[in-house]
Motif scaffolding. Sequence first.
Motif, PDB file in Angstrom:
ATOM      1  N   GLY A  91       0.824  -1.211   0.000  1.00  0.00           N
ATOM      2  CA  GLY A  91       0.000   0.000   0.000  1.00  0.00           C
ATOM      3  C   GLY A  91       0.852   1.252   0.000  1.00  0.00           C
ATOM      4  O   GLY A  91       1.784   1.376   0.781  1.00  0.00           O
ATOM      5  N   ARG A  92       0.518   2.190  -0.886  1.00  0.00           N
ATOM      6  CA  ARG A  92       1.327   3.396  -1.045  1.00  0.00           C
ATOM      7  C   ARG A  92       0.818   4.557  -0.202  1.00  0.00           C
ATOM      8  O   ARG A  92       1.321   5.671  -0.308  1.00  0.00           O
ATOM      9  N   GLY A 113       0.891   4.764   3.093  1.00  0.00           N
ATOM     10  CA  GLY A 113       1.709   5.025   4.271  1.00  0.00           C
ATOM     11  C   GLY A 113       2.037   3.778   5.070  1.00  0.00           C
ATOM     12  O   GLY A 113       3.153   3.608   5.542  1.00  0.00           O
ATOM     13  N   ALA A 114       1.065   2.882   5.216  1.00  0.00           N
ATOM     14  CA  ALA A 114       1.291   1.731   6.086  1.00  0.00           C
ATOM     15  C   ALA A 114       2.051   0.602   5.376  1.00  0.00           C
ATOM     16  O   ALA A 114       2.673  -0.234   6.031  1.00  0.00           O
ATOM     17  N   LYS A 150      -4.718  -7.618   1.345  1.00  0.00           N
ATOM     18  CA  LYS A 150      -5.861  -6.805   1.803  1.00  0.00           C
ATOM     19  C   LYS A 150      -7.111  -7.161   0.995  1.00  0.00           C
ATOM     20  O   LYS A 150      -8.191  -7.327   1.552  1.00  0.00           O
ATOM     21  N   ASN A 175      -8.636   6.396  -1.531  1.00  0.00           N
ATOM     22  CA  ASN A 175      -8.222   7.411  -0.563  1.00  0.00           C
ATOM     23  C   ASN A 175      -7.381   8.470  -1.282  1.00  0.00           C
ATOM     24  O   ASN A 175      -6.201   8.273  -1.538  1.00  0.00           O
ATOM     25  N   TYR A 216      -7.194  16.493   8.015  1.00  0.00           N
ATOM     26  CA  TYR A 216      -6.153  15.488   7.805  1.00  0.00           C
ATOM     27  C   TYR A 216      -6.606  14.111   8.259  1.00  0.00           C
ATOM     28  O   TYR A 216      -6.323  13.104   7.615  1.00  0.00           O
ATOM     29  N   ILE A 217      -7.351  14.064   9.358  1.00  0.00           N
ATOM     30  CA  ILE A 217      -7.707  12.779   9.947  1.00  0.00           C
ATOM     31  C   ILE A 217      -8.545  11.933   8.992  1.00  0.00           C
ATOM     32  O   ILE A 217      -8.568  10.710   9.093  1.00  0.00           O
ATOM     33  N   GLY A 274      -7.860  11.066   6.196  1.00  0.00           N
ATOM     34  CA  GLY A 274      -7.006  10.136   5.463  1.00  0.00           C
ATOM     35  C   GLY A 274      -6.945   8.778   6.147  1.00  0.00           C
ATOM     36  O   GLY A 274      -6.653   7.767   5.514  1.00  0.00           O
ATOM     37  N   GLU A 275      -7.201   8.741   7.446  1.00  0.00           N
ATOM     38  CA  GLU A 275      -7.259   7.462   8.166  1.00  0.00           C
ATOM     39  C   GLU A 275      -8.497   6.747   7.661  1.00  0.00           C
ATOM     40  O   GLU A 275      -9.574   7.342   7.582  1.00  0.00           O
ATOM     41  N   VAL A 302     -10.293   0.168   1.316  1.00  0.00           N
ATOM     42  CA  VAL A 302      -9.828   1.537   1.092  1.00  0.00           C
ATOM     43  C   VAL A 302      -8.383   1.447   0.608  1.00  0.00           C
ATOM     44  O   VAL A 302      -7.549   0.817   1.264  1.00  0.00           O
ATOM     45  N   ASN A 303      -8.111   2.030  -0.534  1.00  0.00           N
ATOM     46  CA  ASN A 303      -6.750   2.030  -1.080  1.00  0.00           C
ATOM     47  C   ASN A 303      -6.343   3.427  -1.509  1.00  0.00           C
ATOM     48  O   ASN A 303      -7.163   4.202  -1.997  1.00  0.00           O
ATOM     49  N   SER A 350      -1.623   3.268  -5.061  1.00  0.00           N
ATOM     50  CA  SER A 350      -1.792   1.805  -5.042  1.00  0.00           C
ATOM     51  C   SER A 350      -2.727   1.386  -6.164  1.00  0.00           C
ATOM     52  O   SER A 350      -2.481   0.405  -6.865  1.00  0.00           O
ATOM     53  N   PRO A 406      -3.833   5.651  14.496  1.00  0.00           N
ATOM     54  CA  PRO A 406      -2.382   5.919  14.513  1.00  0.00           C
ATOM     55  C   PRO A 406      -1.987   7.391  14.455  1.00  0.00           C
ATOM     56  O   PRO A 406      -0.803   7.686  14.433  1.00  0.00           O
ATOM     57  N   LEU A 407      -2.940   8.341  14.441  1.00  0.00           N
ATOM     58  CA  LEU A 407      -2.513   9.739  14.439  1.00  0.00           C
ATOM     59  C   LEU A 407      -1.708  10.049  15.703  1.00  0.00           C
ATOM     60  O   LEU A 407      -0.754  10.827  15.671  1.00  0.00           O
TER      61      LEU A 407
HETATM   62  C1  LIG Z   1      -3.789  10.073  10.451  1.00  0.00           C
HETATM   63  C2  LIG Z   1      -3.699   9.268   9.195  1.00  0.00           C
HETATM   64  C3  LIG Z   1      -3.746   9.911   7.962  1.00  0.00           C
HETATM   65  C4  LIG Z   1      -3.679   9.189   6.782  1.00  0.00           C
HETATM   66  N1  LIG Z   1      -3.739   9.862   5.611  1.00  0.00           N
HETATM   67  C5  LIG Z   1      -3.738   9.156   4.453  1.00  0.00           C
HETATM   68  C6  LIG Z   1      -3.881   9.833   3.204  1.00  0.00           C
HETATM   69  O1  LIG Z   1      -3.982  11.068   3.141  1.00  0.00           O
HETATM   70  N2  LIG Z   1      -3.879   9.095   2.064  1.00  0.00           N
HETATM   71  C7  LIG Z   1      -3.773   7.731   2.106  1.00  0.00           C
HETATM   72  O2  LIG Z   1      -3.806   7.102   1.063  1.00  0.00           O
HETATM   73  N3  LIG Z   1      -3.637   7.073   3.265  1.00  0.00           N
HETATM   74  C8  LIG Z   1      -3.634   7.747   4.442  1.00  0.00           C
HETATM   75  N4  LIG Z   1      -3.541   7.065   5.622  1.00  0.00           N
HETATM   76  C9  LIG Z   1      -3.468   5.586   5.586  1.00  0.00           C
HETATM   77  C10 LIG Z   1      -4.863   4.981   5.475  1.00  0.00           C
HETATM   78  O3  LIG Z   1      -5.396   4.814   6.769  1.00  0.00           O
HETATM   79  C11 LIG Z   1      -4.853   3.615   4.824  1.00  0.00           C
HETATM   80  O4  LIG Z   1      -3.887   2.830   5.443  1.00  0.00           O
HETATM   81  C12 LIG Z   1      -4.578   3.665   3.358  1.00  0.00           C
HETATM   82  O5  LIG Z   1      -5.476   4.501   2.687  1.00  0.00           O
HETATM   83  C13 LIG Z   1      -4.663   2.291   2.792  1.00  0.00           C
HETATM   84  O6  LIG Z   1      -4.361   2.314   1.425  1.00  0.00           O
HETATM   85  P1  LIG Z   1      -3.118   1.521   0.861  1.00  0.00           P
HETATM   86  O7  LIG Z   1      -3.143   0.162   1.489  1.00  0.00           O
HETATM   87  O8  LIG Z   1      -3.369   1.491  -0.587  1.00  0.00           O
HETATM   88  O9  LIG Z   1      -1.921   2.303   1.261  1.00  0.00           O
HETATM   89  C14 LIG Z   1      -3.574   7.784   6.829  1.00  0.00           C
HETATM   90  C15 LIG Z   1      -3.506   7.148   8.054  1.00  0.00           C
HETATM   91  C16 LIG Z   1      -3.569   7.869   9.229  1.00  0.00           C
HETATM   92  C17 LIG Z   1      -3.520   7.147  10.521  1.00  0.00           C
END
Ligand SMILES: Cc1cc2nc3c(=O)[nH]c(=O)nc-3n(C[C@H](O)[C@H](O)[C@H](O)COP(=O)(O)O)c2cc1C
Lengths: 455, 175
Positions: free
Chosen positions: A52-53, A55-56, A63, A80, A168-169, A171-172, A206-207, A211, A401-402
């Motif tokens: 996943g691109r 962040g995690a 997934k 996302n 910002y939140i 995005g979670e 959610v991706n 990704s 995780p914020l």
């Molecule tokens: C506080 C917070 C902000 C986040 N902001 C984003 C974001 O702006 N864009 C995003 O793709 N993932 C963001 N994430 C990660 C998402 O929760 C999620 O892991 C992600 O959208 C999964 O997609 P992926 O598996 O394709 O990476 C954020 C996570 C946290 C905890």
Amino acid sequence: MGRKLLLEHINVPGIETFDVYRSKGGYDAVAKALKMSTDDIVEEVKKSGLRGRGGAGFPTGMKWSFLAKPEGKARYLVCNADESEPGTFKDRYLMTYIPHLLIEGMIIGSYALGANVSYIYVRGEMMPQIRILEKAIAEAKAKGFLGKNILGSGYDLELYVQPGGGAYICGEETALIESLEGKRGNPRIKPPFPAIAGLWGCPTVVNNVESIAAIVPIIRDGGDEYAKIGIGRSTGTKLISASGNINKPGIYEIELGVSVEDFIYSDEYCGGIPNGKRLKAVVAGGSSVPILPANLILKTVNNQPRLMSYESLSDGGFATGTMMGSGGFIAFDEDQCIVRNTWNFTRFYHHESCGQCSPCREGTGWMEKVLHRLEYGHGKLSDMDLLVDVSKKIEGNTICPLGDAAAWPVASAIRHFRDEFEWHVTNGAEATSRNYGLAHYADPLPVLEPAPAAG
Amino acid sequence: MLRVEDTIQTPVEFSAALIAKFDDVVSRYPEGKQKAGLLPILHLVQAEFGWVSAPAMDKVAAYLNIQPVEVYEVATFYTMYLMKPQGKYFLEVCRTGPCCLNGAEDIMKYIEQKLGVKEGDVTPDGLFSWRGVECLAACGFAPVLQIGPEYTFYENLTPASVDKLVADLTAQAKN
Ligand SMILES: Cc1cc2nc3c(=O)[nH]c(=O)nc-3n(C[C@H](O)[C@H](O)[C@H](O)COP(=O)(O)O)c2cc1C
Ligand code: SF4
Ligand code: FES
């Protein structure tokens, strides 16, 4: 020159239109996917090793395979595109210049997951990108790639763009789902995970934008081909957003595994630090990841060159390493103040905390206050321990995780730049008029003696 | 902070064209899930009136068949919804880390000086107001600002480019 999978055609005039995109082989992967079984698509994504691109870095294929498929319930794919992590601006770039790549990926992903309605949740400030995506969706629909019975396959898909409201939140992923349902962006307690109960209680994936875009070359060329690029478990290419004190800020698509040194100094990428200054520190993956001094970002403690890969960036754990995160690469030159930057980031997290958990809501506020007094020369030598203590009390004690994302930058700044923080206390007045400078942060690392063999 | 009494005096009418846009938004969700349209609809209201007043929120609640408080809590949670009128041009300047590395604080000071109003206040001619906002996902082109309702971007700001922007917008407002 590294291979480009996402941005290969970015400079072709008109690539944002359906016709030009199609003439470059765009949407071929949709035609191919619709002839495959959904299980085979998930299998290809697994083989690709795509992580996943957003962040995690969680493996995308895995997934997808977790998605529950109860009878009689809709399933959703949600993209996302909330992109708000300081230092990250790749998704905006991709949506602006090659929107059909995202739409193509959404069609393939939705088909693979069995979704007939999908949403792209875009941060509300990106109104121009929302317009671009809506136009591209209308084009794709007019050409029979969206809507009823796509390419005669019997598969139906409606794709909608949903704006956020500035938070910002969101995005979670669970906050994003709440927001998409028309509520405040308060993250949900997990479990249940979205794969079981997400949007309107239905199974949801959610991706991240990048990704989903990467699904296109994976299906077009096959997962094995994708996995040949990169290094180890860091397969494929990654978009890096480069900002701060570098000569050529912008978006770079790199093959995972290029060295950090090359990335910063070579002309193919950032082209070095402006005005002949020296590098002091780097935040390699967006504001949430640990900051490293120049010497530790260029080399690991084992004196190995550090690479732009998930494993190499996290080599050394939090003691001496960092994380790939979202690929928001922020460089600091010798004249930047680490205390000020740490305060700035902490102010950001305090502002963006949704307020549900006391450790995050109150802790980010305390840290902001203490950092503010340190920056303005009123700090105490005990403040550093206080900050570390507060950050430890936030980390791991919150719903989402914020909290961790707010704690790590503070803890790592004090770990690696403690003398600069102390100088702000002992030279309070001076600290308001000049910066600490480079100090020893770029000095060569001590070469570790190999540990004597046990016995 | 939302103070309902500040806005209660200002009745609003939603035009048929605006309601048609609401209908289009709501058609994107499954039956009974029309509340999902709340954020997009608040954006439409703000684009129309320049801000989101309490009477407007009450009307949105009635349209979506939800409680007014469900609208208030959302409108006050998200930073984009403006709870009081702003200048015709509302300059939102990024103040987060990467922009600060490239002079965002100086640009904010310059804008404050140039417009002669503090953050959140409107110039006497009603044309301008400004505030600092968090990372706008354009960090490579720092410092940056945006202006709604279409959220046009202005990048790599300098005092000279701010001068030009203010002059251009002032001229545009007169025409
Ligand atoms: C506080 C917070 C902000 C986040 N902001 C984003 C974001 O702006 N864009 C995003 O793709 N993932 C963001 N994430 C990660 C998402 O929760 C999620 O892991 C992600 O959208 C999964 O997609 P992926 O598996 O394709 O990476 C954020 C996570 C946290 C905890
Ligand atoms: S950790 Fe912070 S942002 Fe996340 S749910 Fe708790 S209070 Fe909200
Ligand atoms: S920090 Fe200003 S746009 Fe990201």
